[in-house]
Scaffold this motif. Structure first.
Motif, mmCIF file in Angstrom:
data_model
loop_
_atom_site.group_PDB
_atom_site.id
_atom_site.type_symbol
_atom_site.label_atom_id
_atom_site.label_comp_id
_atom_site.label_asym_id
_atom_site.label_seq_id
_atom_site.Cartn_x
_atom_site.Cartn_y
_atom_site.Cartn_z
ATOM 1 N N ALA A 126 -26.499 -75.529 27.669
ATOM 2 C CA ALA A 126 -25.582 -76.662 27.885
ATOM 3 C C ALA A 126 -26.349 -77.915 28.302
ATOM 4 C CB ALA A 126 -24.543 -76.301 28.948
ATOM 5 N N VAL A 127 -27.056 -78.500 27.332
ATOM 6 C CA VAL A 127 -27.811 -79.740 27.570
ATOM 7 C C VAL A 127 -26.828 -80.892 27.713
ATOM 8 C CG1 VAL A 127 -29.532 -81.301 26.580
ATOM 9 C CG2 VAL A 127 -29.779 -78.863 26.293
ATOM 10 N N TYR A 128 -27.195 -81.905 28.501
ATOM 11 C CA TYR A 128 -26.319 -83.060 28.699
ATOM 12 C C TYR A 128 -25.996 -83.714 27.359
ATOM 13 C CZ TYR A 128 -28.999 -82.212 32.936
ATOM 14 O OH TYR A 128 -29.641 -81.613 33.973
ATOM 15 N N ARG A 129 -24.734 -84.069 27.185
ATOM 16 C CA ARG A 129 -24.252 -84.557 25.884
ATOM 17 C C ARG A 129 -24.999 -85.803 25.408
ATOM 18 N NH1 ARG A 129 -17.921 -85.568 25.185
ATOM 19 N NH2 ARG A 129 -17.960 -83.343 25.609
ATOM 20 N N HIS A 130 -25.270 -86.744 26.313
ATOM 21 C CA HIS A 130 -25.871 -88.023 25.913
ATOM 22 C C HIS A 130 -27.404 -88.030 26.063
ATOM 23 C CE1 HIS A 130 -21.855 -89.606 25.547
ATOM 24 N NE2 HIS A 130 -21.571 -89.236 26.785
ATOM 25 N N LEU A 131 -28.000 -86.879 26.290
ATOM 26 C CA LEU A 131 -29.461 -86.805 26.422
ATOM 27 C C LEU A 131 -30.106 -86.959 25.057
ATOM 28 C CD1 LEU A 131 -31.783 -86.154 28.495
ATOM 29 C CD2 LEU A 131 -31.662 -83.836 27.628
ATOM 30 N N ASP A 132 -31.120 -87.805 24.973
ATOM 31 C CA ASP A 132 -31.834 -88.023 23.716
ATOM 32 C C ASP A 132 -32.583 -86.746 23.336
ATOM 33 O OD1 ASP A 132 -33.585 -88.899 21.651
ATOM 34 O OD2 ASP A 132 -33.271 -90.949 22.335
ATOM 35 N N THR A 133 -32.506 -86.379 22.058
ATOM 36 C CA THR A 133 -33.152 -85.150 21.593
ATOM 37 C C THR A 133 -34.667 -85.214 21.743
ATOM 38 O OG1 THR A 133 -31.348 -84.962 20.002
ATOM 39 C CG2 THR A 133 -33.232 -83.528 19.647
ATOM 40 N N LEU A 174 -27.657 -77.337 23.024
ATOM 41 C CA LEU A 174 -28.780 -76.911 22.191
ATOM 42 C C LEU A 174 -28.557 -75.462 21.797
ATOM 43 C CD1 LEU A 174 -31.691 -77.526 21.071
ATOM 44 C CD2 LEU A 174 -32.532 -76.508 23.172
ATOM 45 N N VAL A 175 -28.500 -75.173 20.487
ATOM 46 C CA VAL A 175 -28.273 -73.817 19.981
ATOM 47 C C VAL A 175 -29.529 -73.366 19.245
ATOM 48 C CG1 VAL A 175 -26.811 -72.349 18.554
ATOM 49 C CG2 VAL A 175 -25.809 -74.292 19.757
ATOM 50 N N VAL A 176 -30.138 -72.273 19.736
ATOM 51 C CA VAL A 176 -31.376 -71.747 19.139
ATOM 52 C C VAL A 176 -31.082 -70.383 18.548
ATOM 53 C CG1 VAL A 176 -33.799 -71.216 19.534
ATOM 54 C CG2 VAL A 176 -32.693 -72.969 20.917
ATOM 55 N N ASN A 177 -31.297 -70.238 17.228
ATOM 56 C CA ASN A 177 -31.129 -68.952 16.538
ATOM 57 C C ASN A 177 -32.490 -68.290 16.388
ATOM 58 O OD1 ASN A 177 -28.322 -69.361 16.105
ATOM 59 N ND2 ASN A 177 -28.794 -70.702 14.387
ATOM 60 N N MET A 178 -32.620 -67.043 16.916
ATOM 61 C CA MET A 178 -33.907 -66.345 16.917
ATOM 62 C C MET A 178 -33.764 -64.989 16.224
ATOM 63 S SD MET A 178 -34.897 -67.258 20.863
ATOM 64 C CE MET A 178 -33.196 -67.079 21.434
ATOM 65 N N PRO A 179 -34.202 -64.863 14.948
ATOM 66 C CA PRO A 179 -34.120 -63.576 14.244
ATOM 67 C C PRO A 179 -34.965 -62.509 14.936
ATOM 68 C CG PRO A 179 -34.584 -65.381 12.731
ATOM 69 C CD PRO A 179 -34.750 -65.918 14.104
ATOM 70 N N LYS A 180 -34.438 -61.296 14.990
ATOM 71 C CA LYS A 180 -35.158 -60.199 15.644
ATOM 72 C C LYS A 180 -36.325 -59.740 14.782
ATOM 73 C CE LYS A 180 -31.017 -58.465 17.979
ATOM 74 N NZ LYS A 180 -30.090 -57.312 18.119
ATOM 75 N N ALA A 181 -37.376 -59.301 15.459
ATOM 76 C CA ALA A 181 -38.563 -58.827 14.737
ATOM 77 C C ALA A 181 -38.306 -57.466 14.102
ATOM 78 C CB ALA A 181 -39.752 -58.752 15.693
ATOM 79 N N LYS A 182 -37.514 -56.611 14.760
ATOM 80 C CA LYS A 182 -37.213 -55.268 14.262
ATOM 81 C C LYS A 182 -35.984 -55.339 13.386
ATOM 82 C CE LYS A 182 -36.466 -50.555 15.918
ATOM 83 N NZ LYS A 182 -36.235 -49.712 17.114
ATOM 84 N N GLU A 183 -36.165 -55.081 12.075
ATOM 85 C CA GLU A 183 -35.048 -55.190 11.142
ATOM 86 C C GLU A 183 -34.189 -53.938 11.189
ATOM 87 O OE1 GLU A 183 -36.415 -56.068 7.275
ATOM 88 O OE2 GLU A 183 -37.254 -58.021 7.809
#
Length: 447
Positions: A317-324, A369-378
């Motif tokens: 939950a990053v501040y809405r008006h924070l510069d990327t 900020l949404v970070v998608n991290m694929p798992k190493a073990k399929e």
């Protein structure tokens, strides 16, 4: 001293797309300007100029502003009216709360034939006996003085008594100028005393940090703390004395106060900078190599295990008006680290991920900020199960194929293609004989 800079003028000319050559109005109030210059070269088309609440001691470098109609230099350190003859279109002049005691200097405004309004409230000259009569009789073009309209009868009366009033004004003016000379001497003396006292304090402070005291730093730590506390007490005492000491309201005292405040501000900034440099770094990884969970920016977050897509999703939950540009994301196989304005957020992941395949995005509605991290073990998906089952031993495949054939023969009416078995039976009934005779017939045709 602080003067008018091109960068300052351009910043204050935002309404004109930062163009200064065609500027007609500019506001430079409360900019701590100590010298008025360059405006007559850069902004020749100026019509309105606001310079109130600065530290300007003299009206200068405005004589080439031919189109100037309104000049506001209230709350400055101006002591006489001068250098305005070139402002041919000047209609309004505001000199409120300055230090004009040389009232005869208003005679310079005779050349400004379009001048209609003049403000001198808060100047020492307004306390002179006959002040208003003198101004009204001197400036015939004036319509309003200190927000009060000049009546025709008032001007006639002022002109009748002009010689006597002028003589009185000259005498009061001389007395004021003599008083001002003494104030300047007193201000010079006080400034020198303050400078000497500051020099002594600096020397005593350096004495606290002498080589002898540095050698015995380990043994006399408490003594050093005591000296530091004493130094702070001395500074607080000096600050209290400075503000409580009664001083006359003069251009020198106003300038001295401004410089004192500026010194204090710089000292605070220096202390703040040293504290920033001395600030210990956050422990993110222990000496044994263990990664810690850290949330210095104190942000809400959620970590979701998306089994369907075989990935882990972090919602920070990053501040809405924070510069990327103030965010720095670093994904490692076992943890994720996000720097928010330099403050670290670090989280150990429940499962190993592929850092090269990760993606980070900002939500357009919440700013999260949404970070998608694929798992190493399929994991083996449903489609993959079918393909792996086919890759079993040959006997299994034969059995499964035979089962499928049996299923087809159970209910032949569901299929539209002709029944091959029935066609073969019909041929046998025609009279071709048993199956063993068929090869002989084939040999005959070959012959």
């Amino acid at each position: 001293f602080l003067s008018v800079t091109e960068d300052l003028v351009r910043r204050r000319a935002e309404h004109n797309n930062c163009e200064i050559f065609s500027l007609e109005e500019i506001s430079l109030h409360q900019q701590e300007i100590e010298k008025l210059e360059y405006l007559d070269k850069w902004c020749r088309d100026l019509k309105i100029l606001y310079l109130q609440n600065n530290l300007i001691p003299k009206i200068e470098n405005v004589g080439k502003l031919k189109k100037l109609e309104y000049l506001n230099v209230a709350l400055n350190n101006i002591e006489r009216i001068e250098n305005l003859e070139g402002c041919e279109e000047l209609k309004k002049l505001d000199l409120t709360a300055n230090f004009i005691g040389e009232l005869s200097s208003i005679e310079a405004l005779k050349y400004n034939i379009h001048l209609k309004e003049l403000f001198l409230v808060g100047n020492p000259c307004t306390e002179f006996e006959g002040y208003r009569q003198f101004v009204v009789a001197t400036l015939h073009q004036l319509k309003c003085l200190d927000s009060k309209e000049i009546e025709r009868s008032e001007r006639i009366q002022a002109l009748q008594n002009y010689p006597e009033v002028k003589q009185k004004i000259r005498e009061q003016e001389q007395a004021y100028l003599f008083k001002r000379a003494r104030e300047k001497e007193e201000a010079q003396r006080r400034m020198q005393e303050r400078k000497d006292k500051k020099q002594k304090q600096m020397e005593s402070k350096l004495g606290f940090d002498s080589p002898d005291s540095l050698q015995n730093e380990g043994n006399h730590q408490t003594e050093g703390d005591r000296k530091q506390e004493t130094w702070r007490t001395v500074e607080d005492e000096d600050d209290r004395r400075f503000w409580e000491e009664p001083t006359p309201y003069t251009p020198e005292s106003r300038l001295e106060t401004h410089k004192y405040i500026e010194e204090k501000r710089r000292a605070k900034d220096n202390i703040r900078e040293t504290k920033k440099r001395e600030k210990p770094l956050w422990t993110l990884v222990t000496a044994e190599g263990k990664v810690l969970n850290v949330n210095v920016p104190k942000l809400h977050f959620s970590l979701k295990d998306d089994e369907e897509n075989n990935q882990i999703i972090l919602d920070l939950a990053v501040y809405r008006h924070l510069d990327t540009s103030l965010l720095d994301v670093d994904v490692q196989p076992t943890y994720i680290r996000v720097l928010v304005k330099g403050k670290p957020f670090q989280l150990v992941l429940p499962e190993e991920v592929k850092p090269d395949s990760c993606s980070a995005k900002r939500s357009q509605t919440t700013g999260h900020l949404v970070v998608n991290m694929p798992k190493a073990k399929e994991i083996i998906l449903a489609k993959q199960k079918v393909s792996t089952s086919i890759k079993d031993s040959d006997c299994n495949t034969v059995q499964k194929r035979s089962i499928q054939v049996e299923k087809l023969e159970v209910d032949p009416s569901k299929y539209s293609f002709p029944d091959v078995t029935k066609i073969i039976q019909e041929k046998e009934q025609v009279g071709q004989g048993p199956i063993r005779l068929q090869p002989e017939k084939i040999t005959e045709t070959k012959k």
